[in-house]
Motif scaffolding. Structure first.
Motif, PDB file in Angstrom:
ATOM      1  N   LYS A  78      -5.271  -8.111 -16.929  1.00  5.76           N
ATOM      2  CA  LYS A  78      -6.544  -7.530 -17.328  1.00  5.76           C
ATOM      3  C   LYS A  78      -7.609  -7.981 -16.303  1.00  5.76           C
ATOM      4  CE  LYS A  78      -5.059  -8.451 -22.177  1.00  5.76           C
ATOM      5  NZ  LYS A  78      -5.388  -9.321 -23.312  1.00  5.76           N
ATOM      6  N   PHE A  79      -7.309  -8.870 -15.266  1.00  9.68           N
ATOM      7  CA  PHE A  79      -8.077  -9.241 -14.351  1.00  9.68           C
ATOM      8  C   PHE A  79      -8.636  -8.025 -13.263  1.00  9.68           C
ATOM      9  CE2 PHE A  79      -9.495 -11.418 -10.273  1.00  9.68           C
ATOM     10  CZ  PHE A  79     -10.407 -12.196 -10.630  1.00  9.68           C
ATOM     11  N   SER A  80      -9.898  -7.669 -13.384  1.00 13.16           N
ATOM     12  CA  SER A  80     -10.452  -6.458 -12.492  1.00 13.16           C
ATOM     13  C   SER A  80     -11.075  -6.720 -11.340  1.00 13.16           C
ATOM     14  CB  SER A  80     -11.024  -5.529 -13.452  1.00 13.16           C
ATOM     15  OG  SER A  80     -12.300  -6.345 -14.229  1.00 13.16           O
ATOM     16  N   ARG A  81     -11.398  -8.076 -11.153  1.00 13.16           N
ATOM     17  CA  ARG A  81     -12.219  -8.346 -10.058  1.00 13.16           C
ATOM     18  C   ARG A  81     -11.225  -8.391  -8.854  1.00 13.16           C
ATOM     19  NH1 ARG A  81     -15.878 -13.535 -12.515  1.00 13.16           N
ATOM     20  NH2 ARG A  81     -16.991 -12.255 -14.259  1.00 13.16           N
ATOM     21  N   PRO A  82     -11.958  -8.204  -7.457  1.00 13.69           N
ATOM     22  CA  PRO A  82     -11.182  -8.039  -6.272  1.00 13.69           C
ATOM     23  C   PRO A  82     -10.255  -8.943  -6.284  1.00 13.69           C
ATOM     24  CG  PRO A  82     -13.714  -7.800  -6.031  1.00 13.69           C
ATOM     25  CD  PRO A  82     -13.559  -8.297  -7.159  1.00 13.69           C
ATOM     26  N   PHE A  83      -9.018  -8.414  -5.756  1.00 19.57           N
ATOM     27  CA  PHE A  83      -7.665  -9.134  -5.821  1.00 19.57           C
ATOM     28  C   PHE A  83      -6.994  -8.602  -4.474  1.00 19.57           C
ATOM     29  CE2 PHE A  83      -3.326 -10.587  -6.785  1.00 19.57           C
ATOM     30  CZ  PHE A  83      -3.742 -11.683  -7.525  1.00 19.57           C
ATOM     31  N   HIS A  84      -6.893  -9.421  -3.734  1.00 21.56           N
ATOM     32  CA  HIS A  84      -6.495  -8.900  -2.188  1.00 21.56           C
ATOM     33  C   HIS A  84      -5.220  -9.708  -2.022  1.00 21.56           C
ATOM     34  CE1 HIS A  84     -10.513  -7.706  -1.302  1.00 21.56           C
ATOM     35  NE2 HIS A  84     -10.981  -8.497  -1.950  1.00 21.56           N
ATOM     36  N   THR A  85      -3.999  -9.070  -1.293  1.00 23.71           N
ATOM     37  CA  THR A  85      -3.027  -9.822  -0.664  1.00 23.71           C
ATOM     38  C   THR A  85      -2.779  -9.807   0.612  1.00 23.71           C
ATOM     39  OG1 THR A  85      -1.674  -7.652  -0.921  1.00 23.71           O
ATOM     40  CG2 THR A  85      -1.505  -9.236  -2.953  1.00 23.71           C
ATOM     41  N   CYS A  86      -2.622 -10.758   1.231  1.00 27.81           N
ATOM     42  CA  CYS A  86      -2.458 -11.001   2.745  1.00 27.81           C
ATOM     43  C   CYS A  86      -1.193 -11.726   2.936  1.00 27.81           C
ATOM     44  CB  CYS A  86      -3.732 -11.298   3.361  1.00 27.81           C
ATOM     45  SG  CYS A  86      -4.392 -12.840   2.676  1.00 27.81           S
ATOM     46  N   PHE A  87      -0.124 -10.934   2.788  1.00 32.44           N
ATOM     47  CA  PHE A  87       1.268 -11.744   3.051  1.00 32.44           C
ATOM     48  C   PHE A  87       1.640 -11.664   4.694  1.00 32.44           C
ATOM     49  CE2 PHE A  87       3.701 -12.560  -1.128  1.00 32.44           C
ATOM     50  CZ  PHE A  87       2.326 -12.536  -1.923  1.00 32.44           C
ATOM     51  N   ALA A  88       2.304 -12.719   5.075  1.00 35.50           N
ATOM     52  CA  ALA A  88       2.919 -12.734   6.418  1.00 35.50           C
ATOM     53  C   ALA A  88       4.083 -11.738   6.606  1.00 35.50           C
ATOM     54  CB  ALA A  88       3.293 -13.995   6.709  1.00 35.50           C
ATOM     55  N   ARG A 101       8.442 -12.799   0.210  1.00 34.13           N
ATOM     56  CA  ARG A 101       8.930 -11.203   0.930  1.00 34.13           C
ATOM     57  C   ARG A 101       8.817 -10.506  -0.480  1.00 34.13           C
ATOM     58  NH1 ARG A 101      12.986 -11.304   4.075  1.00 34.13           N
ATOM     59  NH2 ARG A 101      11.749 -11.720   5.924  1.00 34.13           N
ATOM     60  N   GLY A 102       7.872  -9.456  -0.631  1.00 35.47           N
ATOM     61  CA  GLY A 102       7.882  -8.463  -1.790  1.00 35.47           C
ATOM     62  C   GLY A 102       7.005  -8.698  -2.703  1.00 35.47           C
ATOM     63  N   ALA A 103       6.816  -9.886  -2.829  1.00 30.18           N
ATOM     64  CA  ALA A 103       5.696 -10.302  -4.012  1.00 30.18           C
ATOM     65  C   ALA A 103       4.647  -9.656  -3.909  1.00 30.18           C
ATOM     66  CB  ALA A 103       5.568 -11.810  -3.929  1.00 30.18           C
ATOM     67  N   ASP A 104       4.074  -9.523  -2.790  1.00 25.31           N
ATOM     68  CA  ASP A 104       2.719  -8.819  -2.674  1.00 25.31           C
ATOM     69  C   ASP A 104       2.904  -7.440  -3.434  1.00 25.31           C
ATOM     70  OD1 ASP A 104       4.342  -8.073  -0.599  1.00 25.31           O
ATOM     71  OD2 ASP A 104       2.934  -7.639   0.807  1.00 25.31           O
ATOM     72  N   LYS A 105       3.834  -6.887  -3.191  1.00 26.13           N
ATOM     73  CA  LYS A 105       3.728  -5.544  -3.926  1.00 26.13           C
ATOM     74  C   LYS A 105       3.856  -5.699  -5.686  1.00 26.13           C
ATOM     75  CE  LYS A 105       6.591  -3.598  -0.211  1.00 26.13           C
ATOM     76  NZ  LYS A 105       7.965  -3.006  -0.026  1.00 26.13           N
ATOM     77  N   VAL A 106       4.255  -6.528  -6.094  1.00 21.15           N
ATOM     78  CA  VAL A 106       4.299  -6.939  -7.571  1.00 21.15           C
ATOM     79  C   VAL A 106       2.890  -7.280  -7.945  1.00 21.15           C
ATOM     80  CG1 VAL A 106       5.278  -8.144  -9.421  1.00 21.15           C
ATOM     81  CG2 VAL A 106       6.769  -7.689  -7.581  1.00 21.15           C
ATOM     82  N   LEU A 107       2.241  -8.030  -7.073  1.00 23.51           N
ATOM     83  CA  LEU A 107       0.815  -8.361  -7.480  1.00 23.51           C
ATOM     84  C   LEU A 107       0.035  -7.280  -7.385  1.00 23.51           C
ATOM     85  CD1 LEU A 107       0.696 -11.652  -5.516  1.00 23.51           C
ATOM     86  CD2 LEU A 107       0.476 -11.488  -7.969  1.00 23.51           C
ATOM     87  N   ARG A 108       0.188  -6.445  -6.506  1.00 26.49           N
ATOM     88  CA  ARG A 108      -0.758  -5.192  -6.321  1.00 26.49           C
ATOM     89  C   ARG A 108      -0.521  -4.070  -7.478  1.00 26.49           C
ATOM     90  NH1 ARG A 108       0.569  -5.521  -0.666  1.00 26.49           N
ATOM     91  NH2 ARG A 108       2.027  -3.739  -0.861  1.00 26.49           N
ATOM     92  N   ARG A 109       0.662  -4.110  -7.872  1.00 23.49           N
ATOM     93  CA  ARG A 109       1.112  -3.243  -9.026  1.00 23.49           C
ATOM     94  C   ARG A 109       0.562  -3.611 -10.335  1.00 23.49           C
ATOM     95  NH1 ARG A 109       6.263  -3.457  -8.485  1.00 23.49           N
ATOM     96  NH2 ARG A 109       6.738  -4.742 -10.288  1.00 23.49           N
ATOM     97  N   ARG A 110       0.573  -5.215 -10.623  1.00 21.08           N
ATOM     98  CA  ARG A 110       0.347  -5.823 -12.006  1.00 21.08           C
ATOM     99  C   ARG A 110      -1.165  -6.192 -12.075  1.00 21.08           C
ATOM    100  NH1 ARG A 110       5.324  -9.355 -13.700  1.00 21.08           N
ATOM    101  NH2 ARG A 110       4.056  -9.201 -15.907  1.00 21.08           N
ATOM    102  N   VAL A 111      -1.770  -6.268 -11.022  1.00 20.78           N
ATOM    103  CA  VAL A 111      -3.228  -6.878 -11.096  1.00 20.78           C
ATOM    104  C   VAL A 111      -4.310  -5.679 -11.046  1.00 20.78           C
ATOM    105  CG1 VAL A 111      -4.939  -8.497 -10.486  1.00 20.78           C
ATOM    106  CG2 VAL A 111      -2.498  -9.023 -10.382  1.00 20.78           C
ATOM    107  N   PRO A 112      -5.049  -5.505 -11.996  1.00 20.50           N
ATOM    108  CA  PRO A 112      -5.877  -4.079 -11.774  1.00 20.50           C
ATOM    109  C   PRO A 112      -6.958  -4.427 -10.873  1.00 20.50           C
ATOM    110  CG  PRO A 112      -5.676  -4.705 -13.976  1.00 20.50           C
ATOM    111  CD  PRO A 112      -4.998  -6.010 -13.458  1.00 20.50           C
TER     112      PRO A 112
END
Length: 299
Positions: free
Chosen positions: A234-244, A251-262
């Motif tokens: 439900k967190f709608s404030r800006p949420f960025h991923t910057c994985f190495a 590896r790959g966890a950034d995709k899950v975060l981007r999919r699940r965090v609004p």
């Protein structure tokens, strides 16, 4: 039974290349917790949370550019790490205690509208705080981190790391940092990571971390992390991923975060090239540049 608490002598920190910051301390649960505090006191707050087996020294390439842009930059040492106090037994540490200790630090500093950057265990703790105290956080950056619930299959490299941390007779912190970094660390830099640990008695906290990661659905931390995910979804404030691009653990966890965090839907994301697990060591300036491009000039 009274817990044994160890405090690293200050002279251990007399030679820290690139890290000439005055120490600051607060007390949480009877323990002294250290943090770096750089930049204008009235500037927007950026909190940088480290993982294992590091401490605030990991952020030395990010602190200056963020502070120079007008931000108040805070980098705490988790309990058991860096200049913070170190309970002397592995059993003294739990996931819940780390969350409580770190939130107590936030409360004592009366932080609000925080931009968080978190990595490794900084993410396991930081994302719990974002979930449980969402109004405190204005923006989140996650680099090489996640919030596991024990429902995911962990990579084999993590299982090996978990066993090594608990059972190896030696825990070569400098070598561990080098293995997780792409660039070559100098002897003094490796020594700076070893500085918090005069001998093996001081290492209980950093050795405990891998065993606290939920790896099964019945783990003690699983219910709290599942509840945290419900909040993060439900967190709608800006949420960025910057994985190495070179971290086998996350590896790959950034995709899950981007999919699940609004809040990730309309936020910018990036891949940090030429970096391994400790991406702050390899490309700290590039990470700070990416953060500033999203945050804009300080108010």
């Amino acid at each position: 039974m009274t817990r044994e608490v160890l405090r690293t002598p200050e002279e251990r920190f007399s030679r820290l290349p690139g890290f000439a910051y005055a120490p600051h301390y607060v007390e949480v649960d009877g323990l002294r917790m250290h943090y770096v505090d750089v930049g204008p006191r009235n500037g927007p707050v950026v909190v940088l949370m480290h993982g294992e087996p590091t401490w605030a020294y990991l952020y030395r390439f990010m602190i200056e550019p963020l502070a120079a842009a007008g931000y108040r930059v805070l980098a705490p040492d988790l309990i058991g790490c860096g200049r913070s106090d170190k309970p002397g037994a592995v059993a003294d540490y739990s996931y819940a205690k780390h969350v409580a200790w770190t939130w107590a630090w936030f409360e004592q500093l009366e932080l609000a509208d925080v931009t968080l950057f978190c990595q490794d265990w900084g993410s396991l703790i930081g994302l719990r705080l974002v979930a449980e105290h969402s109004d405190t956080f204005a923006r989140v950056f996650v680099g090489n981190g996640f919030l596991p619930t024990g429902d995911q299959t962990m990579p084999r490299v993590f299982s090996l790391w978990r066993g090594f941390a608990l059972r190896s007779p030696v825990f070569p912190v400098g070598a561990i940092l080098q293995a997780g970094s792409k660039r070559w660390l100098s002897r003094d830099e490796r020594a700076a990571y070893l500085a918090p640990f005069p001998d093996k008695r001081y290492m209980a906290g950093t050795r405990a971390f891998p065993a606290l990661v939920p790896i099964a659905p019945d783990d003690p931390a699983t219910p709290d992390n599942r509840a945290a995910w419900e909040s993060l979804e439900k967190f709608s404030r800006p949420f960025h991923t910057c994985f190495a691009d070179g971290d086998p653990i996350t590896r790959g966890a950034d995709k899950v975060l981007r999919r699940r965090v609004p809040g990730a839907a309309d936020a910018e994301h990036t891949t940090i090239r030429g970096a391994r697990h400790f991406l702050q060591e390899d490309q700290g300036a590039a990470i700070a540049e990416f953060m500033l491009a999203q945050m804009g000039p300080a108010r």
